[in-house]
Design an enzyme around this catalytic site. Structure first.
Site, PDB file in Angstrom:
ATOM      1  N   GLU A 109     -13.686  -1.929  -9.973  1.00 37.77           N
ATOM      2  CA  GLU A 109     -12.584  -1.203 -10.612  1.00 37.77           C
ATOM      3  C   GLU A 109     -11.333  -1.335  -9.751  1.00 37.77           C
ATOM      4  O   GLU A 109     -11.410  -1.498  -8.540  1.00 37.77           O
ATOM      5  CB  GLU A 109     -13.043   0.255 -10.804  1.00 37.77           C
ATOM      6  CG  GLU A 109     -12.058   1.235 -11.347  1.00 37.77           C
ATOM      7  CD  GLU A 109     -11.561   0.988 -12.765  1.00 37.77           C
ATOM      8  OE1 GLU A 109     -11.051  -0.120 -13.011  1.00 37.77           O
ATOM      9  OE2 GLU A 109     -11.618   1.920 -13.588  1.00 37.77           O
ATOM     10  N   ASP A 110     -10.187  -1.245 -10.373  1.00 36.47           N
ATOM     11  CA  ASP A 110      -8.943  -1.405  -9.629  1.00 36.47           C
ATOM     12  C   ASP A 110      -8.589  -0.165  -8.805  1.00 36.47           C
ATOM     13  O   ASP A 110      -8.284  -0.256  -7.625  1.00 36.47           O
ATOM     14  CB  ASP A 110      -7.779  -1.767 -10.573  1.00 36.47           C
ATOM     15  CG  ASP A 110      -7.623  -0.805 -11.755  1.00 36.47           C
ATOM     16  OD1 ASP A 110      -8.439   0.125 -11.904  1.00 36.47           O
ATOM     17  OD2 ASP A 110      -6.665  -0.993 -12.536  1.00 36.47           O
ATOM     18  N   ILE A 111      -8.634   1.015  -9.445  1.00 29.91           N
ATOM     19  CA  ILE A 111      -8.128   2.205  -8.763  1.00 29.91           C
ATOM     20  C   ILE A 111      -8.825   3.461  -9.279  1.00 29.91           C
ATOM     21  O   ILE A 111      -9.150   3.565 -10.456  1.00 29.91           O
ATOM     22  CB  ILE A 111      -6.590   2.300  -8.945  1.00 29.91           C
ATOM     23  CG1 ILE A 111      -5.992   3.478  -8.164  1.00 29.91           C
ATOM     24  CG2 ILE A 111      -6.177   2.337 -10.397  1.00 29.91           C
ATOM     25  CD1 ILE A 111      -4.469   3.408  -8.018  1.00 29.91           C
ATOM     26  N   VAL A 112      -9.084   4.367  -8.369  1.00 28.80           N
ATOM     27  CA  VAL A 112      -9.627   5.672  -8.735  1.00 28.80           C
ATOM     28  C   VAL A 112      -8.578   6.720  -8.422  1.00 28.80           C
ATOM     29  O   VAL A 112      -8.095   6.817  -7.295  1.00 28.80           O
ATOM     30  CB  VAL A 112     -10.912   6.007  -7.947  1.00 28.80           C
ATOM     31  CG1 VAL A 112     -11.419   7.379  -8.320  1.00 28.80           C
ATOM     32  CG2 VAL A 112     -11.981   4.997  -8.239  1.00 28.80           C
ATOM     33  N   ASP A 113      -8.223   7.493  -9.445  1.00 24.21           N
ATOM     34  CA  ASP A 113      -7.239   8.561  -9.279  1.00 24.21           C
ATOM     35  C   ASP A 113      -7.992   9.889  -9.395  1.00 24.21           C
ATOM     36  O   ASP A 113      -8.475  10.432  -8.399  1.00 24.21           O
ATOM     37  CB  ASP A 113      -6.155   8.372 -10.348  1.00 24.21           C
ATOM     38  CG  ASP A 113      -5.027   9.383 -10.265  1.00 24.21           C
ATOM     39  OD1 ASP A 113      -5.106  10.307  -9.437  1.00 24.21           O
ATOM     40  OD2 ASP A 113      -4.058   9.253 -11.038  1.00 24.21           O
ATOM     41  N   GLY A 115     -10.830  10.201 -10.843  1.00 23.51           N
ATOM     42  CA  GLY A 115     -12.254   9.872 -10.794  1.00 23.51           C
ATOM     43  C   GLY A 115     -12.945  10.070 -12.136  1.00 23.51           C
ATOM     44  O   GLY A 115     -14.117   9.734 -12.286  1.00 23.51           O
ATOM     45  N   LEU A 116     -12.229  10.583 -13.117  1.00 20.75           N
ATOM     46  CA  LEU A 116     -12.830  10.884 -14.429  1.00 20.75           C
ATOM     47  C   LEU A 116     -13.351   9.624 -15.122  1.00 20.75           C
ATOM     48  O   LEU A 116     -14.452   9.621 -15.675  1.00 20.75           O
ATOM     49  CB  LEU A 116     -11.814  11.603 -15.332  1.00 20.75           C
ATOM     50  CG  LEU A 116     -11.404  13.021 -14.884  1.00 20.75           C
ATOM     51  CD1 LEU A 116     -10.219  13.520 -15.697  1.00 20.75           C
ATOM     52  CD2 LEU A 116     -12.584  13.982 -14.982  1.00 20.75           C
ATOM     53  N   LYS A 141      -6.905   7.077  -4.709  1.00 23.27           N
ATOM     54  CA  LYS A 141      -5.937   8.146  -4.442  1.00 23.27           C
ATOM     55  C   LYS A 141      -6.752   9.389  -4.108  1.00 23.27           C
ATOM     56  O   LYS A 141      -7.172  10.127  -5.000  1.00 23.27           O
ATOM     57  CB  LYS A 141      -5.079   8.411  -5.678  1.00 23.27           C
ATOM     58  CG  LYS A 141      -4.118   7.298  -6.005  1.00 23.27           C
ATOM     59  CD  LYS A 141      -3.303   7.645  -7.244  1.00 23.27           C
ATOM     60  CE  LYS A 141      -2.329   6.548  -7.592  1.00 23.27           C
ATOM     61  NZ  LYS A 141      -1.679   6.769  -8.907  1.00 23.27           N
ATOM     62  N   ASP A 169      -1.206  -2.237 -13.752  1.00 21.81           N
ATOM     63  CA  ASP A 169      -0.061  -2.245 -14.646  1.00 21.81           C
ATOM     64  C   ASP A 169       0.630  -0.892 -14.737  1.00 21.81           C
ATOM     65  O   ASP A 169       0.076   0.148 -14.393  1.00 21.81           O
ATOM     66  CB  ASP A 169      -0.517  -2.605 -16.067  1.00 21.81           C
ATOM     67  CG  ASP A 169      -1.265  -1.458 -16.737  1.00 21.81           C
ATOM     68  OD1 ASP A 169      -2.227  -0.943 -16.128  1.00 21.81           O
ATOM     69  OD2 ASP A 169      -0.862  -1.047 -17.848  1.00 21.81           O
TER      70      ASP A 169
HETATM   71  P1  IMP Z   1      -8.761   8.231 -13.264  1.00 17.84           P
HETATM   72  O1  IMP Z   1      -9.685   8.445 -14.433  1.00 17.84           O
HETATM   73  O2  IMP Z   1      -7.755   9.344 -13.159  1.00 17.84           O
HETATM   74  O3  IMP Z   1      -9.507   7.999 -11.980  1.00 17.84           O
HETATM   75  O4  IMP Z   1      -7.886   6.991 -13.610  1.00 17.84           O
HETATM   76  C1  IMP Z   1      -8.261   5.702 -13.296  1.00 17.84           C
HETATM   77  C2  IMP Z   1      -7.485   4.721 -14.129  1.00 17.84           C
HETATM   78  O5  IMP Z   1      -6.111   5.119 -14.238  1.00 17.84           O
HETATM   79  C3  IMP Z   1      -7.445   3.372 -13.476  1.00 17.84           C
HETATM   80  O6  IMP Z   1      -8.490   2.556 -13.948  1.00 17.84           O
HETATM   81  C4  IMP Z   1      -6.086   2.845 -13.872  1.00 17.84           C
HETATM   82  O7  IMP Z   1      -6.182   2.157 -15.097  1.00 17.84           O
HETATM   83  C5  IMP Z   1      -5.223   4.056 -14.053  1.00 17.84           C
HETATM   84  N1  IMP Z   1      -4.366   4.347 -12.871  1.00 17.84           N
HETATM   85  C6  IMP Z   1      -4.407   5.434 -12.068  1.00 17.84           C
HETATM   86  N2  IMP Z   1      -3.482   5.392 -11.111  1.00 17.84           N
HETATM   87  C7  IMP Z   1      -2.820   4.238 -11.298  1.00 17.84           C
HETATM   88  C8  IMP Z   1      -1.731   3.599 -10.597  1.00 17.84           C
HETATM   89  O8  IMP Z   1      -1.177   4.074  -9.582  1.00 17.84           O
HETATM   90  N3  IMP Z   1      -1.330   2.404 -11.091  1.00 17.84           N
HETATM   91  C9  IMP Z   1      -1.900   1.817 -12.185  1.00 17.84           C
HETATM   92  N4  IMP Z   1      -2.920   2.365 -12.856  1.00 17.84           N
HETATM   93  C10 IMP Z   1      -3.374   3.578 -12.430  1.00 17.84           C
HETATM   94 MG    MG Z   2      -8.278   0.662 -14.986  1.00 16.87          MG
END
Ligand code: IMP
Ligand code: MG
Length: 189
Positions: A109-113, A115-116, A141, A169
């Protein structure tokens, strides 16, 4: 060919990680994965589209497992629209085309914000009874985490800024940038 800092995209506030820094870190992760999976019979690398496509293409070339059946699969999940924070709504747009039961599975995966997204995905794939299920994430993050999702391989921990480039993106743009950059606030606020 790499970009000099004077040639960065006008919507990038600053380069967070250069091509060279990313390359080094991805190679380290590849070595770790190579070591951890050397006794695996079947390893399925599951790339989450679209954001992971650049990371995945570099990471797989840093993995060397001559005694393992290594295959690549993709899933497409949508969680964000054009907004920069998670909606909590996750849809499977494209599912795996293989049965993962009894196999070792590594989600890329590219990024975890919050985590959902990853949490939901791990639940879903665990129900299919893989032999093991782990995750490799380029960026995390830490302060964004809302659920405790286990991530085995992490490229970099980053602050709560919006990152673009190297596959990531904003509203489908900037994926082609070779570095990881911070998007200028005026571009999304
Ligand atoms: P989560 O469910 O909040 O962890 O969101 C994860 C998804 O949000 C990632 O797979 C990305 O597609 C998107 N995302 C979260 N932060 C960023 C960012 O800083 N840049 C680009 N995409 C992000
Ligand atoms: Mg993504």
């Amino acid at each position: 060919m790499s970009y000099s800092t004077t040639e960065i995209h006008p919507n990038v506030k600053r380069v967070i990680f250069t091509e060279a820094e990313i390359k080094d870190r991805v190679a380290q992760l590849g070595r770790q994965i190579t070591n951890d999976y050397k006794d695996s019979k079947e390893l399925v690398l599951v790339g989450i589209l679209k954001g992971s496509f650049v990371f995945m293409s570099d990471l797989v070339r840093s993995i060397y497992l001559p005694n393992t059946n290594v295959t690549l699969e993709f899933m497409s999940i949508s969680s964000y629209g054009a907004a920069t924070s998670t909606s909590g709504v996750i849809r499977i747009m494209m599912d795996l085309r293989t049965n993962i039961e009894g196999k070792d599975v590594l989600i890329i995966e590219d990024i975890v914000d919050s985590g959902l997204t990853l949490n939901h995905l791990m639940d879903l794939l665990n129900h299919r009874k893989p032999n093991s299920l782990n995750t490799a994430v380029l960026l995390r993050k830490k302060e964004g985490l809302k659920v405790d999702v286990p991530v085995k391989y992490i490229g970099f921990d980053i602050p709560m800024v919006f990152i673009i480039g190297y596959g990531l993106d904003f509203a489908e743009n900037y994926r082609e940038l070779p570095y990881l950059g911070e998007l200028k606030e005026e571009c999304y606020k």
